[in-house]
Design an enzyme around this catalytic site. Structure first.
Site, PDB file in Angstrom:
ATOM      1  CG  HIS A  56      38.210  41.293  47.047  1.00  0.00           C
ATOM      2  ND1 HIS A  56      37.052  40.872  47.133  1.00  0.00           N
ATOM      3  CD2 HIS A  56      39.113  40.419  46.416  1.00  0.00           C
ATOM      4  CE1 HIS A  56      37.082  39.405  46.430  1.00  0.00           C
ATOM      5  NE2 HIS A  56      38.285  39.348  45.761  1.00  0.00           N
ATOM      6  CD  GLU A 124      36.311  35.915  44.173  1.00  0.00           C
ATOM      7  OE1 GLU A 124      37.329  35.112  44.015  1.00  0.00           O
ATOM      8  OE2 GLU A 124      36.683  37.137  44.833  1.00  0.00           O
ATOM      9  CG  HIS A 211      41.428  34.024  40.866  1.00  0.00           C
ATOM     10  ND1 HIS A 211      41.021  32.570  40.931  1.00  0.00           N
ATOM     11  CD2 HIS A 211      40.958  34.865  41.922  1.00  0.00           C
ATOM     12  CE1 HIS A 211      40.299  32.597  42.050  1.00  0.00           C
ATOM     13  NE2 HIS A 211      40.078  33.694  42.774  1.00  0.00           N
ATOM     14  CG  ASP A 243      50.654  38.892  42.268  1.00  0.00           C
ATOM     15  OD1 ASP A 243      50.768  38.209  41.562  1.00  0.00           O
ATOM     16  OD2 ASP A 243      49.953  38.910  43.298  1.00  0.00           O
ATOM     17  N   GLY A 244      53.108  38.273  39.589  1.00  0.00           N
ATOM     18  CA  GLY A 244      54.413  37.399  39.923  1.00  0.00           C
ATOM     19  C   GLY A 244      54.308  36.640  40.824  1.00  0.00           C
ATOM     20  CG  ASP A 269      42.104  38.311  43.877  1.00  0.00           C
ATOM     21  OD1 ASP A 269      40.950  38.820  44.471  1.00  0.00           O
ATOM     22  OD2 ASP A 269      42.311  37.386  44.262  1.00  0.00           O
ATOM     23  CB  ALA A 306      44.622  35.548  51.463  1.00  0.00           C
ATOM     24  N   GLY A 307      45.285  37.063  48.341  1.00  0.00           N
ATOM     25  CA  GLY A 307      44.764  38.338  47.549  1.00  0.00           C
ATOM     26  C   GLY A 307      46.263  38.863  47.251  1.00  0.00           C
TER      27      GLY A 307
END
Length: 379
Positions: A56, A124, A211, A243-244, A269, A306-307
């Site tokens: 984004h 998106e 995702h 990202d885990g 993301d 949220a990302g």
């Protein structure tokens, strides 16, 4: 220009090789030390440049901001993590905001910029499911129509290349079929689809999932959901945030081993907060978000994810070192797989003659030593 290393990623393996670059293309591959005057990276790994199809923003810029200089700053700085191409990604908002965002990307592409190549736009929303909307503002979620999409694509001057839709709200898959016929990748996401509905979406042209694990129906041994569909249908591409935090290393391992080497796609993301310290707060899609110590972004009001602020080279390290994903699967997920998904694997995603000279040179700790965007040194 000639560069070389004892570890160049070619044909799913590291070999000792020289790469000759003429302007923005690779024109020759030679044996190591075959030609004189090659810049030698020694034992550093040279990989194809990374491609992020779901991002984004970064460095204080969000795609929805419709700010030319913000977008140019992003493409110029993002090669620091090995990214050489990307799809700026919108979030659900009013028609006016989305139209301006698309027009801004189109203008920057027309007028020029430096750094990572803008391959198009990932649109998106706003055609999403209410239950699985995540951080997408519900007041702007809309029913999909071909007519409205055409207006958005006109504003983008044809640059919408990939779109996230809750396909179960697309009546008779009309928009899905239209997009497939017109070369736009349909990705099922923020969706309440059942397993069976996902099968029909695939039959009508959907080719990716947004995702995976997040913003979709979960897997159950009796109700398999969208996650079950992703694990079962190898032909379907699937983005996954590496990202885990959005998915544990064990979940990443399971996804890639089910999906195989050719259809898993690493995405960040990442939000406008990338590049800022933990504790920083931003407004995303009309909602206030905060960056936690682990780099994840959360809604201030609900604490929900949220990302991310993930860097692509960091995601590669997590896949290999923490999730124990095979190295070729991990490399493919951020190079050739997104290129294949977008239909540009004839010029992106590999190191070979005729391919764009998009390269990343990695140290053993996965930090980026140098990035070449269409043959230009960026660091």
């Amino acid at each position: 220009m000639l560069i070389q290393s004892k570890r160049v990623w070619i044909a799913d393996q590291f070999i000792s090789a020289q790469i000759e670059i003429d302007d923005n293309k690779i024109i020759n591959i030679y044996k190591y030390n075959e030609k004189d005057d090659a810049y030698d990276y020694g034992n550093k790994r040279i990989l194809p440049g990374f491609i992020d199809i779901h991002c984004h923003g970064a460095y204080g810029f969000d795609t929805n901001d419709a700010n030319e200089e913000g977008l140019r700053n992003w493409t110029k700085k993002i090669p620091c993590e090995g990214v050489t191409a990307l799809l700026p990604t919108t979030i659900t908002q009013s028609r006016e905001v989305l139209t301006n965002a698309l027009a801004n990307v189109a203008k920057v592409v027309e007028e020029g910029y430096q750094g990572a190549e803008i391959l198009g736009v990932h649109f998106e929303g706003p055609y999403l499911d209410m239950k699985y909307k995540g951080a997408q503002p519900q007041e702007f979620i809309a029913k999909p129509t071909i007519e409205e999409f055409k207006a958005y694509q006109k504003a983008a001057k044809g640059l919408i290349k990939y779109i996230t839709i809750a396909t179960e709200v697309d009546e008779e898959y009309e928009l899905t079929k239209y997009l497939y016929e017109n070369g736009v990748v349909v990705s099922i996401g923020h969706s309440a689809s059942t397993y069976e509905e996902a099968v029909y979406a695939f039959a009508n042209g959907a080719r990716s999932q947004t995702h995976v694990y997040n913003g979709m129906t979960a897997f159950n041994h009796r109700e398999n959901g969208l996650v079950g569909f992703s694990l079962r249908v190898n032909e379907m591409y699937g983005e996954i945030i590496c990202d885990g935090n959005h998915s544990t290393p064990a979940a990443l391992y399971n996804f890639f081993h089910a999906k195989g080497p050719y259809h898993g796609i690493m995405v960040t993301d990442a939000l406008m907060a990338k590049g800022y310290e933990p504790g920083s707060k931003f407004v995303f899609g009309g909602n206030e978000i905060e960056i936690y110590e682990d780099g994840s972004a959360h809604l201030v009001e609900t604490k929900g994810l949220a990302g991310s602020t993930l860097r692509m080279n960091q995601g590669l390290k997590i896949l290999v070192e923490d999730a124990m994903v095979p190295f070729d699967y991990a490399i493919n997920s951020c190079t050739i797989n997104p290129a294949r998904c977008l239909g540009i694997d004839n010029r992106k995603g590999r190191i070979g003659v005729g391919y764009d000279s998009d390269l990343v040179v990695l140290n053993d700790d996965y930090s980026v030593h140098q990035t070449y965007c269409l043959g230009k040194e960026m660091l």
